[in-house]
Design a protein around this motif. Structure first.
Motif, PDB file in Angstrom:
ATOM      1  N   ALA A 231       0.664  -1.193   0.270  1.00  0.00           N
ATOM      2  CA  ALA A 231       0.089   0.131  -0.052  1.00  0.00           C
ATOM      3  C   ALA A 231       1.428   1.354  -0.128  1.00  0.00           C
ATOM      4  CB  ALA A 231      -0.537   0.191   1.104  1.00  0.00           C
ATOM      5  N   ASP A 232       1.090   2.242  -1.230  1.00  0.00           N
ATOM      6  CA  ASP A 232       1.382   3.937  -1.061  1.00  0.00           C
ATOM      7  C   ASP A 232       0.320   4.431  -0.722  1.00  0.00           C
ATOM      8  OD1 ASP A 232       4.767   2.442  -2.123  1.00  0.00           O
ATOM      9  OD2 ASP A 232       3.220   1.537  -2.672  1.00  0.00           O
ATOM     10  N   LEU A 233       0.981   5.752  -0.688  1.00  0.00           N
ATOM     11  CA  LEU A 233       0.636   6.723  -0.510  1.00  0.00           C
ATOM     12  C   LEU A 233       1.332   7.669  -1.282  1.00  0.00           C
ATOM     13  CD1 LEU A 233      -1.386   9.192   0.180  1.00  0.00           C
ATOM     14  CD2 LEU A 233      -0.593   9.163   2.570  1.00  0.00           C
ATOM     15  N   ILE A 234       1.635   8.317  -2.717  1.00  0.00           N
ATOM     16  CA  ILE A 234       2.447   9.458  -3.043  1.00  0.00           C
ATOM     17  C   ILE A 234       1.816  10.985  -2.783  1.00  0.00           C
ATOM     18  CG2 ILE A 234       2.968   9.821  -5.134  1.00  0.00           C
ATOM     19  CD1 ILE A 234       3.121   6.568  -5.673  1.00  0.00           C
ATOM     20  N   GLU A 235       1.937  11.948  -2.582  1.00  0.00           N
ATOM     21  CA  GLU A 235       1.413  12.429  -2.966  1.00  0.00           C
ATOM     22  C   GLU A 235       2.180  13.343  -4.201  1.00  0.00           C
ATOM     23  OE1 GLU A 235       0.170  14.105   1.218  1.00  0.00           O
ATOM     24  OE2 GLU A 235       2.181  15.229   0.982  1.00  0.00           O
ATOM     25  N   ASN A 236       1.632  14.480  -4.736  1.00  0.00           N
ATOM     26  CA  ASN A 236       2.145  14.685  -6.635  1.00  0.00           C
ATOM     27  C   ASN A 236       1.596  15.769  -6.243  1.00  0.00           C
ATOM     28  OD1 ASN A 236       2.374  15.599  -9.033  1.00  0.00           O
ATOM     29  ND2 ASN A 236       3.015  13.288  -9.923  1.00  0.00           N
ATOM     30  N   ALA A 237       1.760  16.986  -6.353  1.00  0.00           N
ATOM     31  CA  ALA A 237       1.564  18.509  -6.195  1.00  0.00           C
ATOM     32  C   ALA A 237       2.574  19.468  -6.085  1.00  0.00           C
ATOM     33  CB  ALA A 237       0.709  18.664  -4.930  1.00  0.00           C
ATOM     34  N   ALA A 238       2.155  20.805  -7.596  1.00  0.00           N
ATOM     35  CA  ALA A 238       2.581  21.452  -8.017  1.00  0.00           C
ATOM     36  C   ALA A 238       4.523  21.075  -8.802  1.00  0.00           C
ATOM     37  CB  ALA A 238       2.415  22.190  -6.949  1.00  0.00           C
ATOM     38  N   GLY A 239       4.279  20.082  -8.667  1.00  0.00           N
ATOM     39  CA  GLY A 239       6.028  19.652  -9.172  1.00  0.00           C
ATOM     40  C   GLY A 239       6.899  18.580  -8.492  1.00  0.00           C
ATOM     41  N   HIS A 240       6.311  18.877  -7.176  1.00  0.00           N
ATOM     42  CA  HIS A 240       6.699  18.217  -6.105  1.00  0.00           C
ATOM     43  C   HIS A 240       5.986  16.604  -5.372  1.00  0.00           C
ATOM     44  CE1 HIS A 240       7.937  22.544  -4.400  1.00  0.00           C
ATOM     45  NE2 HIS A 240       6.858  22.725  -5.031  1.00  0.00           N
ATOM     46  N   VAL A 241       7.003  15.920  -5.244  1.00  0.00           N
ATOM     47  CA  VAL A 241       6.387  14.085  -4.748  1.00  0.00           C
ATOM     48  C   VAL A 241       6.836  13.565  -3.828  1.00  0.00           C
ATOM     49  CG1 VAL A 241       6.790  11.633  -6.074  1.00  0.00           C
ATOM     50  CG2 VAL A 241       6.553  13.823  -7.572  1.00  0.00           C
ATOM     51  N   ALA A 242       6.362  12.505  -2.797  1.00  0.00           N
ATOM     52  CA  ALA A 242       6.917  12.876  -1.535  1.00  0.00           C
ATOM     53  C   ALA A 242       6.200  11.282  -1.520  1.00  0.00           C
ATOM     54  CB  ALA A 242       7.046  13.109  -0.311  1.00  0.00           C
ATOM     55  N   ALA A 243       6.332  10.394  -0.939  1.00  0.00           N
ATOM     56  CA  ALA A 243       5.931   8.590  -1.391  1.00  0.00           C
ATOM     57  C   ALA A 243       5.902   8.750   0.373  1.00  0.00           C
ATOM     58  CB  ALA A 243       5.620   7.745  -2.016  1.00  0.00           C
ATOM     59  N   THR A 244       5.053   7.351   1.162  1.00  0.00           N
ATOM     60  CA  THR A 244       5.452   6.902   2.095  1.00  0.00           C
ATOM     61  C   THR A 244       4.267   5.415   1.946  1.00  0.00           C
ATOM     62  OG1 THR A 244       5.294   5.916   4.315  1.00  0.00           O
ATOM     63  CG2 THR A 244       2.936   7.629   3.541  1.00  0.00           C
ATOM     64  N   THR A 245       4.425   4.834   2.466  1.00  0.00           N
ATOM     65  CA  THR A 245       4.283   3.043   2.581  1.00  0.00           C
ATOM     66  C   THR A 245       3.918   2.246   3.771  1.00  0.00           C
ATOM     67  OG1 THR A 245       4.309   1.168   1.739  1.00  0.00           O
ATOM     68  CG2 THR A 245       5.923   1.774   2.632  1.00  0.00           C
ATOM     69  N   GLY A 246       2.774   1.436   3.455  1.00  0.00           N
ATOM     70  CA  GLY A 246       2.156   0.762   4.795  1.00  0.00           C
ATOM     71  C   GLY A 246       1.393   1.364   5.348  1.00  0.00           C
ATOM     72  N   ARG A 247       0.940   1.488   6.384  1.00  0.00           N
ATOM     73  CA  ARG A 247      -0.782   1.927   7.514  1.00  0.00           C
ATOM     74  C   ARG A 247      -0.271   3.578   7.233  1.00  0.00           C
ATOM     75  NH1 ARG A 247      -4.198   0.318  10.289  1.00  0.00           N
ATOM     76  NH2 ARG A 247      -2.859  -1.687  10.932  1.00  0.00           N
ATOM     77  N   TYR A 248      -2.185   4.205   6.362  1.00  0.00           N
ATOM     78  CA  TYR A 248      -1.576   4.978   6.671  1.00  0.00           C
ATOM     79  C   TYR A 248      -3.684   6.323   6.594  1.00  0.00           C
ATOM     80  CZ  TYR A 248      -1.916   4.273   1.330  1.00  0.00           C
ATOM     81  OH  TYR A 248      -2.126   4.346   0.176  1.00  0.00           O
ATOM     82  N   GLN A 249      -3.702   7.543   7.298  1.00  0.00           N
ATOM     83  CA  GLN A 249      -4.714   7.633   6.495  1.00  0.00           C
ATOM     84  C   GLN A 249      -4.676   9.220   5.842  1.00  0.00           C
ATOM     85  OE1 GLN A 249      -5.743   7.645  10.761  1.00  0.00           O
ATOM     86  NE2 GLN A 249      -6.881   5.838  11.030  1.00  0.00           N
ATOM     87  N   HIS A 250      -5.338   9.710   5.038  1.00  0.00           N
ATOM     88  CA  HIS A 250      -5.365  10.740   4.360  1.00  0.00           C
ATOM     89  C   HIS A 250      -6.443  11.818   4.075  1.00  0.00           C
ATOM     90  CE1 HIS A 250      -3.498  13.570   1.193  1.00  0.00           C
ATOM     91  NE2 HIS A 250      -2.365  13.599   1.816  1.00  0.00           N
TER      92      HIS A 250
END
Length: 350
Positions: A231-250
């Motif tokens: 499971a991955d969460l990938i934030e991609n906004a205005a040319g910026h990208v960051a990611a995490t994996t595992g357990r998350y809420q958003h």
């Protein structure tokens, strides 16, 4: 020749399946739903009308730049939008204005996600939220296009099928959360098109690579569940990208990226930022989920579930990859089906 099949509704959501060659499938999608698309486009005082005025006024230069950049970066997905517009008999620029609504500056809020991994797989849940004016319009569409994985999406008439919950026949599920961007990255691509590009990929690795490689002009937090157990969460906004994996809420504010970065800053007093942070706190207050039912219950909790003109939860979807199950709750009772069959446009109820 495109084959169009209408299945029995699922929890109040109409469901249509389109099979064939890409151009004809997309034209048929627009043609089959032309009445709904035109009704929303012509709604007096509606959000689509407002987006066209914005695109023709203060955001005209940005619109042209993002359209050009999207066509260069993602030509297949851009052409798909043109075919939908052709099938519906609606101006292509109007379709771009609607689909770039979150790529031209600050635009509302909506959607909540939960994901976690187990020893056997991934559980991921998504609330699809949007303007209350659309609560009778959201439906399911399945696209079985030659050369692509089959995919089933919760769909807004007039959108590229990509910006709401999507699951595909190669064992992937996606949820997209709007995140606000004050200054669009005009060298990026429209976020709906980035989502569609990732959802066409043959593997989880390829999908995650696409979401990290192609910059969004605006902002999405992409939730990706892989049947392989990731499971991955990938934030991609205005040319910026960051990611995490595992357990998350958003919900609808940046969790991984620095919100003070150029193009991303949103004032702490922003009404919708406050609403998103409150919704996340309610979600956290539901405890740590350990099952798909826990996720469904949390996402349907008052304070997370949207029921206002500004924020309406159209459908809650939960996937449990370990037992090949998908659960949907729209305006009706929860419906449980076989996830792998659902992605292919087959209504197999559990």
């Amino acid at each position: 020749m495109t084959q169009v099949t209408h299945l029995e509704p699922v929890s109040g959501l109409a469901w249509s399946v389109f099979r064939g060659e890409r151009a004809e499938v997309m034209r048929a999608l627009g043609r089959e739903h032309a009445d709904a698309i035109h009704a929303f486009r012509s709604l007096p005082g509606g959000s689509w009308e407002a987006q066209v005025r914005r695109a023709d006024g203060v955001a005209a230069e940005r619109l042209d730049a993002v359209i050009a950049s999207t066509r260069e970066l993602l030509p297949v997905e851009s052409q798909e939008l043109a075919w939908i517009a052709e099938g519906a008999g609606i101006a292509e620029r109007d379709m771009w204005a609607r689909n770039l609504r979150g790529d031209l500056g600050r635009d509302g809020t909506g959607c909540s996600d939960i994901a976690f991994t187990t020893d056997a797989g991934v559980v991921m849940g998504h609330n699809e939220d949007g303007d209350g004016e659309l609560r009778e319009q959201i439906r399911l569409v399945t696209l079985v296009i030659e050369g692509d994985p089959a995919m089933t999406s919760a769909w807004y008439p007039g959108m590229l099928p990509s910006n709401a919950f999507v699951t595909t026949s190669v064992g992937l599920a996606f949820g997209m959360d709007h995140v606000p961007v004050v200054t669009a990255q005009t060298a990026g691509a429209g976020r709906h098109f980035v989502a569609r590009h990732a959802q066409r990929q043959p593997t989880g690795e390829a999908a995650r690579g696409a979401l990290s490689r192609v910059p969004c002009a605006g902002g999405f937090a992409f939730d990706v569940a892989d049947a392989a157990g990731r499971a991955d969460l990938i934030e991609n906004a205005a040319g910026h990208v960051a990611a995490t994996t595992g357990r998350y809420q958003h919900t609808n504010h940046l969790r991984l990226l620095d919100g003070t970065s150029d193009g991303l800053a949103v004032c702490d007093g922003d009404e919708w930022l406050g609403e998103s942070m409150h919704r996340l706190s309610v979600l956290r207050g539901c405890g740590t989920p350990t099952s798909a039912q826990d996720v469904l219950t949390a996402l349907r909790t008052p304070g997370v579930l949207g029921r206002s003109d500004d924020l309406w939860t159209f459908v809650t979807t939960v996937v449990d990859t370990a037992i090949d199950e998908v659960v949907l709750q729209g305006s009706g009772a929860p419906w449980r089906g076989r996830w792998s069959a659902f992605a292919r446009g087959e209504r197999v109820q559990l």
